[in-house]
Design a protein around this motif. Structure first.
Motif, PDB file in Angstrom:
ATOM      1  N   ILE A  40      12.327  10.617  -1.114  1.00 54.99           N
ATOM      2  CA  ILE A  40      10.881  10.855  -1.017  1.00 54.99           C
ATOM      3  C   ILE A  40      10.614  12.223  -0.389  1.00 54.99           C
ATOM      4  O   ILE A  40       9.795  12.995  -0.886  1.00 54.99           O
ATOM      5  CB  ILE A  40      10.187   9.727  -0.233  1.00 54.99           C
ATOM      6  CG1 ILE A  40      10.157   8.449  -1.069  1.00 54.99           C
ATOM      7  CG2 ILE A  40       8.773  10.137   0.185  1.00 54.99           C
ATOM      8  CD1 ILE A  40       9.724   7.203  -0.307  1.00 54.99           C
ATOM      9  N   LEU A  41      11.298  12.530   0.717  1.00 50.72           N
ATOM     10  CA  LEU A  41      11.121  13.844   1.349  1.00 50.72           C
ATOM     11  C   LEU A  41      11.498  14.960   0.388  1.00 50.72           C
ATOM     12  O   LEU A  41      10.807  15.974   0.294  1.00 50.72           O
ATOM     13  CB  LEU A  41      11.945  13.953   2.628  1.00 50.72           C
ATOM     14  CG  LEU A  41      11.425  13.235   3.854  1.00 50.72           C
ATOM     15  CD1 LEU A  41      12.327  13.516   5.050  1.00 50.72           C
ATOM     16  CD2 LEU A  41      10.006  13.616   4.178  1.00 50.72           C
ATOM     17  N   ASN A  42      12.591  14.775  -0.332  1.00 48.97           N
ATOM     18  CA  ASN A  42      13.019  15.786  -1.287  1.00 48.97           C
ATOM     19  C   ASN A  42      11.976  15.968  -2.395  1.00 48.97           C
ATOM     20  O   ASN A  42      11.637  17.090  -2.759  1.00 48.97           O
ATOM     21  CB  ASN A  42      14.377  15.402  -1.886  1.00 48.97           C
ATOM     22  CG  ASN A  42      14.888  16.475  -2.813  1.00 48.97           C
ATOM     23  OD1 ASN A  42      15.223  17.559  -2.376  1.00 48.97           O
ATOM     24  ND2 ASN A  42      14.924  16.173  -4.103  1.00 48.97           N
ATOM     25  N   LEU A  43      11.451  14.871  -2.913  1.00 58.30           N
ATOM     26  CA  LEU A  43      10.429  14.950  -3.956  1.00 58.30           C
ATOM     27  C   LEU A  43       9.206  15.714  -3.474  1.00 58.30           C
ATOM     28  O   LEU A  43       8.684  16.587  -4.178  1.00 58.30           O
ATOM     29  CB  LEU A  43      10.032  13.537  -4.411  1.00 58.30           C
ATOM     30  CG  LEU A  43       8.883  13.445  -5.408  1.00 58.30           C
ATOM     31  CD1 LEU A  43       9.246  14.128  -6.729  1.00 58.30           C
ATOM     32  CD2 LEU A  43       8.511  11.987  -5.633  1.00 58.30           C
ATOM     33  N   LEU A  44       8.752  15.410  -2.273  1.00 56.97           N
ATOM     34  CA  LEU A  44       7.586  16.101  -1.732  1.00 56.97           C
ATOM     35  C   LEU A  44       7.877  17.578  -1.483  1.00 56.97           C
ATOM     36  O   LEU A  44       7.013  18.428  -1.690  1.00 56.97           O
ATOM     37  CB  LEU A  44       7.098  15.410  -0.461  1.00 56.97           C
ATOM     38  CG  LEU A  44       6.488  14.027  -0.685  1.00 56.97           C
ATOM     39  CD1 LEU A  44       6.288  13.314   0.641  1.00 56.97           C
ATOM     40  CD2 LEU A  44       5.187  14.124  -1.461  1.00 56.97           C
ATOM     41  N   ALA A  45       9.085  17.897  -1.064  1.00 57.53           N
ATOM     42  CA  ALA A  45       9.458  19.299  -0.844  1.00 57.53           C
ATOM     43  C   ALA A  45       9.489  20.061  -2.169  1.00 57.53           C
ATOM     44  O   ALA A  45       8.996  21.188  -2.258  1.00 57.53           O
ATOM     45  CB  ALA A  45      10.816  19.381  -0.145  1.00 57.53           C
ATOM     46  N   GLY A  48       5.890  20.426  -3.568  1.00 60.44           N
ATOM     47  CA  GLY A  48       5.138  21.441  -2.846  1.00 60.44           C
ATOM     48  C   GLY A  48       3.713  21.057  -2.500  1.00 60.44           C
ATOM     49  O   GLY A  48       2.978  21.866  -1.948  1.00 60.44           O
ATOM     50  N   ALA A  49       3.299  19.864  -2.863  1.00 57.10           N
ATOM     51  CA  ALA A  49       1.941  19.408  -2.574  1.00 57.10           C
ATOM     52  C   ALA A  49       1.978  17.909  -2.309  1.00 57.10           C
ATOM     53  O   ALA A  49       2.945  17.226  -2.645  1.00 57.10           O
ATOM     54  CB  ALA A  49       1.015  19.703  -3.750  1.00 57.10           C
ATOM     55  N   ALA A  50       0.906  17.421  -1.714  1.00 57.90           N
ATOM     56  CA  ALA A  50       0.799  15.990  -1.451  1.00 57.90           C
ATOM     57  C   ALA A  50       0.778  15.215  -2.769  1.00 57.90           C
ATOM     58  O   ALA A  50       0.312  15.721  -3.792  1.00 57.90           O
ATOM     59  CB  ALA A  50      -0.461  15.699  -0.643  1.00 57.90           C
ATOM     60  N   CYS A  85      -8.046   9.170   0.053  1.00 60.22           N
ATOM     61  CA  CYS A  85      -9.067   9.699  -0.849  1.00 60.22           C
ATOM     62  C   CYS A  85      -9.516   8.547  -1.741  1.00 60.22           C
ATOM     63  O   CYS A  85      -8.858   8.237  -2.740  1.00 60.22           O
ATOM     64  CB  CYS A  85      -8.495  10.852  -1.659  1.00 60.22           C
ATOM     65  SG  CYS A  85      -9.710  11.696  -2.673  1.00 60.22           S
ATOM     66  N   GLY A  86     -10.579   7.884  -1.331  1.00 63.09           N
ATOM     67  CA  GLY A  86     -11.021   6.689  -2.047  1.00 63.09           C
ATOM     68  C   GLY A  86      -9.991   5.588  -1.873  1.00 63.09           C
ATOM     69  O   GLY A  86      -9.590   5.271  -0.767  1.00 63.09           O
ATOM     70  N   THR A  87      -9.531   5.032  -2.986  1.00 64.44           N
ATOM     71  CA  THR A  87      -8.534   3.962  -2.908  1.00 64.44           C
ATOM     72  C   THR A  87      -7.107   4.495  -2.899  1.00 64.44           C
ATOM     73  O   THR A  87      -6.165   3.739  -2.762  1.00 64.44           O
ATOM     74  CB  THR A  87      -8.687   2.993  -4.103  1.00 64.44           C
ATOM     75  OG1 THR A  87      -8.555   3.738  -5.313  1.00 64.44           O
ATOM     76  CG2 THR A  87     -10.022   2.286  -4.066  1.00 64.44           C
ATOM     77  N   TRP A  88      -6.950   5.806  -3.048  1.00 63.97           N
ATOM     78  CA  TRP A  88      -5.621   6.398  -3.123  1.00 63.97           C
ATOM     79  C   TRP A  88      -5.231   7.058  -1.807  1.00 63.97           C
ATOM     80  O   TRP A  88      -6.055   7.683  -1.160  1.00 63.97           O
ATOM     81  CB  TRP A  88      -5.571   7.449  -4.240  1.00 63.97           C
ATOM     82  CG  TRP A  88      -5.856   6.864  -5.579  1.00 63.97           C
ATOM     83  CD1 TRP A  88      -7.033   6.942  -6.265  1.00 63.97           C
ATOM     84  CD2 TRP A  88      -4.981   6.079  -6.378  1.00 63.97           C
ATOM     85  NE1 TRP A  88      -6.933   6.259  -7.444  1.00 63.97           N
ATOM     86  CE2 TRP A  88      -5.678   5.712  -7.540  1.00 63.97           C
ATOM     87  CE3 TRP A  88      -3.670   5.643  -6.226  1.00 63.97           C
ATOM     88  CZ2 TRP A  88      -5.113   4.945  -8.546  1.00 63.97           C
ATOM     89  CZ3 TRP A  88      -3.102   4.876  -7.228  1.00 63.97           C
ATOM     90  CH2 TRP A  88      -3.815   4.538  -8.373  1.00 63.97           C
ATOM     91  N   ALA A  89      -3.967   6.914  -1.459  1.00 60.86           N
ATOM     92  CA  ALA A  89      -3.417   7.598  -0.292  1.00 60.86           C
ATOM     93  C   ALA A  89      -2.480   8.688  -0.792  1.00 60.86           C
ATOM     94  O   ALA A  89      -1.655   8.455  -1.679  1.00 60.86           O
ATOM     95  CB  ALA A  89      -2.655   6.628   0.597  1.00 60.86           C
ATOM     96  N   TYR A  90      -2.640   9.883  -0.241  1.00 62.41           N
ATOM     97  CA  TYR A  90      -1.810  11.024  -0.608  1.00 62.41           C
ATOM     98  C   TYR A  90      -0.919  11.390   0.576  1.00 62.41           C
ATOM     99  O   TYR A  90      -1.392  11.486   1.708  1.00 62.41           O
ATOM    100  CB  TYR A  90      -2.673  12.216  -1.020  1.00 62.41           C
ATOM    101  CG  TYR A  90      -3.342  12.000  -2.351  1.00 62.41           C
ATOM    102  CD1 TYR A  90      -2.772  12.497  -3.518  1.00 62.41           C
ATOM    103  CD2 TYR A  90      -4.521  11.279  -2.446  1.00 62.41           C
ATOM    104  CE1 TYR A  90      -3.368  12.288  -4.746  1.00 62.41           C
ATOM    105  CE2 TYR A  90      -5.129  11.056  -3.673  1.00 62.41           C
ATOM    106  CZ  TYR A  90      -4.540  11.571  -4.827  1.00 62.41           C
ATOM    107  OH  TYR A  90      -5.132  11.345  -6.039  1.00 62.41           O
ATOM    108  N   TYR A  91       0.349  11.594   0.280  1.00 55.50           N
ATOM    109  CA  TYR A  91       1.333  11.906   1.313  1.00 55.50           C
ATOM    110  C   TYR A  91       1.901  13.300   1.086  1.00 55.50           C
ATOM    111  O   TYR A  91       2.166  13.701  -0.046  1.00 55.50           O
ATOM    112  CB  TYR A  91       2.480  10.887   1.279  1.00 55.50           C
ATOM    113  CG  TYR A  91       2.050   9.513   1.719  1.00 55.50           C
ATOM    114  CD1 TYR A  91       2.177   9.122   3.042  1.00 55.50           C
ATOM    115  CD2 TYR A  91       1.492   8.613   0.816  1.00 55.50           C
ATOM    116  CE1 TYR A  91       1.772   7.864   3.454  1.00 55.50           C
ATOM    117  CE2 TYR A  91       1.087   7.351   1.220  1.00 55.50           C
ATOM    118  CZ  TYR A  91       1.229   6.988   2.541  1.00 55.50           C
ATOM    119  OH  TYR A  91       0.824   5.754   2.951  1.00 55.50           O
TER     120      TYR A  91
END
Length: 116
Positions: A40-45, A48-50, A85-91
């Motif tokens: 998950i950390l690698n995917l987010l890195a 480059g964005a939430a 953001c509404g019903t969605w959570a962004y990480y």
């Protein structure tokens, strides 16, 4: 960010480390002690964005409840930011805590060991 994450991260090569610093640093490593959380950390890195939970789960081929569980643990450790953001959570990555974690692992050899 958790209070533990703020106490974190005296470099491992320091002359002293407090019990609180050692405990909070251990919590960060504990949060990373699962391959899916590292992915998950690698995917987010790489992204480059939430990202929203659904996109993370789909990309990593994880059931959504499993992805949510891993994201919750990473967030609780302070490694991720979370925005509703509404019903969605962004990480996204918490770069401040990741930089501290990077500093912890930058162990230098003591001068006495350099000649060995």
């Amino acid at each position: 960010m958790t209070e533990r994450a703020l106490e974190c991260c005296t470099p491992l090569g320091s002359a002293t480390i407090t019990d609180a610093e050692a405990a909070s640093t251990a919590e960060l490593f504990k949060a990373l002690a699962h391959p899916q959380r590292v992915k998950i950390l690698n995917l987010l890195a790489v992204n480059g964005a939430a990202m929203c939970v659904l996109d993370i789960a789909t990309t990593l081929e994880l059931p959504q409840p499993n992805a949510s569980h891993h994201l919750k643990l990473l967030s609780r450790a302070g490694l991720l930011t979370r925005q509703q953001c509404g019903t969605w959570a962004y990480y996204g990555l918490n770069h401040e805590v990741l930089e501290r974690l990077s500093a912890v692992t930058a162990v230098t050899r003591p001068a006495a060991a350099l000649g060995a």
